[in-house]
Scaffold this motif. Structure first.
Motif, PDB file in Angstrom:
ATOM      1  N   TYR A   1       6.245  11.623  -4.230  1.00  0.00           N
ATOM      2  CA  TYR A   1       5.663  12.629  -3.340  1.00  0.00           C
ATOM      3  C   TYR A   1       6.707  13.683  -2.976  1.00  0.00           C
ATOM      4  O   TYR A   1       6.437  14.890  -3.015  1.00  0.00           O
ATOM      5  CB  TYR A   1       5.128  11.960  -2.080  1.00  0.00           C
TER       6      TYR A   1
ATOM      7  N   GLU B   1       6.385   5.591  -4.742  1.00  0.00           N
ATOM      8  CA  GLU B   1       5.355   6.565  -4.382  1.00  0.00           C
ATOM      9  C   GLU B   1       5.915   7.620  -3.432  1.00  0.00           C
ATOM     10  O   GLU B   1       5.620   8.816  -3.554  1.00  0.00           O
ATOM     11  CB  GLU B   1       4.167   5.853  -3.730  1.00  0.00           C
TER      12      GLU B   1
ATOM     13  N   GLY C   1       0.791  -1.223   0.000  1.00  0.00           N
ATOM     14  CA  GLY C   1       0.000   0.000   0.000  1.00  0.00           C
ATOM     15  C   GLY C   1       0.822   1.271   0.000  1.00  0.00           C
ATOM     16  O   GLY C   1       0.259   2.375  -0.027  1.00  0.00           O
ATOM     17  N   PHE C   2       2.146   1.148   0.014  1.00  0.00           N
ATOM     18  CA  PHE C   2       3.000   2.336   0.018  1.00  0.00           C
ATOM     19  C   PHE C   2       4.372   1.943  -0.522  1.00  0.00           C
ATOM     20  O   PHE C   2       5.218   1.427   0.191  1.00  0.00           O
ATOM     21  CB  PHE C   2       3.130   2.898   1.430  1.00  0.00           C
TER      22      PHE C   2
ATOM     23  N   LYS D   1       2.844   7.840   5.316  1.00  0.00           N
ATOM     24  CA  LYS D   1       1.531   7.688   4.682  1.00  0.00           C
ATOM     25  C   LYS D   1       0.573   7.005   5.645  1.00  0.00           C
ATOM     26  O   LYS D   1       0.891   5.963   6.220  1.00  0.00           O
ATOM     27  CB  LYS D   1       1.633   6.855   3.400  1.00  0.00           C
ATOM     28  N   ASN D   2      -0.590   7.616   5.835  1.00  0.00           N
ATOM     29  CA  ASN D   2      -1.662   6.989   6.598  1.00  0.00           C
ATOM     30  C   ASN D   2      -2.360   6.008   5.664  1.00  0.00           C
ATOM     31  O   ASN D   2      -2.989   6.416   4.689  1.00  0.00           O
ATOM     32  CB  ASN D   2      -2.636   8.060   7.108  1.00  0.00           C
ATOM     33  N   LEU D   3      -2.241   4.726   5.947  1.00  0.00           N
ATOM     34  CA  LEU D   3      -2.776   3.713   5.037  1.00  0.00           C
ATOM     35  C   LEU D   3      -4.299   3.691   5.005  1.00  0.00           C
ATOM     36  O   LEU D   3      -4.894   3.142   4.085  1.00  0.00           O
ATOM     37  CB  LEU D   3      -2.240   2.339   5.435  1.00  0.00           C
ATOM     38  N   ARG D   4      -4.940   4.298   5.986  1.00  0.00           N
ATOM     39  CA  ARG D   4      -6.409   4.340   6.017  1.00  0.00           C
ATOM     40  C   ARG D   4      -6.942   5.473   5.151  1.00  0.00           C
ATOM     41  O   ARG D   4      -7.967   5.337   4.493  1.00  0.00           O
ATOM     42  CB  ARG D   4      -6.898   4.504   7.457  1.00  0.00           C
ATOM     43  N   THR D   5      -6.280   6.617   5.186  1.00  0.00           N
ATOM     44  CA  THR D   5      -6.776   7.797   4.476  1.00  0.00           C
ATOM     45  C   THR D   5      -5.976   8.132   3.225  1.00  0.00           C
ATOM     46  O   THR D   5      -6.406   8.965   2.431  1.00  0.00           O
ATOM     47  CB  THR D   5      -6.740   9.022   5.400  1.00  0.00           C
ATOM     48  N   SER D   6      -4.768   7.522   3.091  1.00  0.00           N
ATOM     49  CA  SER D   6      -3.835   7.790   1.992  1.00  0.00           C
ATOM     50  C   SER D   6      -3.191   9.171   2.076  1.00  0.00           C
ATOM     51  O   SER D   6      -2.484   9.590   1.153  1.00  0.00           O
ATOM     52  CB  SER D   6      -4.517   7.628   0.620  1.00  0.00           C
ATOM     53  N   ASN D   7      -3.423   9.908   3.177  1.00  0.00           N
ATOM     54  CA  ASN D   7      -2.748  11.190   3.366  1.00  0.00           C
ATOM     55  C   ASN D   7      -1.256  10.960   3.567  1.00  0.00           C
ATOM     56  O   ASN D   7      -0.842   9.999   4.211  1.00  0.00           O
ATOM     57  CB  ASN D   7      -3.314  11.930   4.575  1.00  0.00           C
ATOM     58  N   MET D   8      -0.445  11.876   3.047  1.00  0.00           N
ATOM     59  CA  MET D   8       0.998  11.759   3.160  1.00  0.00           C
ATOM     60  C   MET D   8       1.608  13.053   3.685  1.00  0.00           C
ATOM     61  O   MET D   8       1.034  14.134   3.537  1.00  0.00           O
ATOM     62  CB  MET D   8       1.609  11.406   1.798  1.00  0.00           C
TER      63      MET D   8
END
Length: 234
Positions: free
Chosen positions: A46, A42, A37-38, A130-137
């Protein structure tokens, strides 16, 4: 420009509470070069995208700048990046090579002393989260200031032994987090033998520092035993 900087600061603050310290010892987690997931690609994309934004182009680390902990121009060592994951937050710890200057720290002989007992090397790395729940970085510069005793025993291991989102192993010293384009610390943690002993988080440290607000005083106190100096690269 000001609005862009504030947006960067707010964005980082959203994630900082998710990725930071615990009062317990970290159970050693696997160090990985890839996280589900990350991907490292990526994380690199970013970093490069953020560096191209107008808010970054002013470069708060210009040679004329005397801001403490600004790493100057640096090269991320992507091939040496290590990943870790904890509680739904994934992180890449990326060593950086400075091209303009490096840092050392003078350690006082006692909290209130004006004399210094030792000099230690200061280590910095790029941390991309990276927050894997929200995809915020978001991304940070992590500055590690080992105690003289730790450096005498482990030397350069200070930079390797401290993993954001992972284990702290037996690291002793200060871990200071700043946003990449905002030089003022937003969180300082003090560790002894890998255990978190003290933490101070200041949401708007830049304004608190400038205005000498009381909110910044606990952070000043934590940083007072050391004096961090910038050394120009030869």
């Amino acid at each position: 420009m000001r609005r862009s900087c504030l947006l960067v600061l707010c964005w980082g603050l959203i994630l900082l509470g998710c990725v930071q310290c615990s009062n317990e010892y970290f159970i050693e987690s696997p160090i990985r070069t890839e996280i589900a997931g990350f991907s490292l690609e990526e994380a690199q994309a970013y970093f490069e995208e953020e560096a191209s934004q107008p808010s970054a182009k002013k470069r708060l680390w210009e040679k004329s700048s005397k801001a403490t902990l600004v790493p100057g121009d640096f090269i991320p060592e992507w091939e040496s990046a290590t990943g870790a994951e904890r509680n739904g937050t994934a992180c890449y710890n990326v060593p950086i090579t400075g091209t303009t200057y490096r840092f050392i720290a003078l350690v006082k002989n006692g909290q209130d002393s004006l004399k210094y007992k030792a000099k230690v090397n200061v280590w910095q790395k790029l941390v991309i989260v990276k927050n894997l729940r929200t995809s915020n970085m978001s991304q940070y510069i992590l500055t590690l200031v080992p105690t003289p005793e730790y450096e005498a025993q482990y030397g350069t291991e200070a930079a390797k032994e401290f993993m954001n989102c992972g284990y702290r192993n037996h690291f002793s010293g200060l871990a200071i987090f700043t946003l990449v384009y905002v030089p003022f610390p937003i969180e300082v943690c003090r560790y002894e033998d890998g255990k978190l002993m003290e933490k101070v988080f200041v949401p708007n440290a830049r304004e608190a520092f400038k205005n000498k607000k009381e909110a910044y005083e606990p952070m000043r106190a934590m940083l007072s035993p050391v004096s961090i100096r910038r050394v120009e690269m030869q």
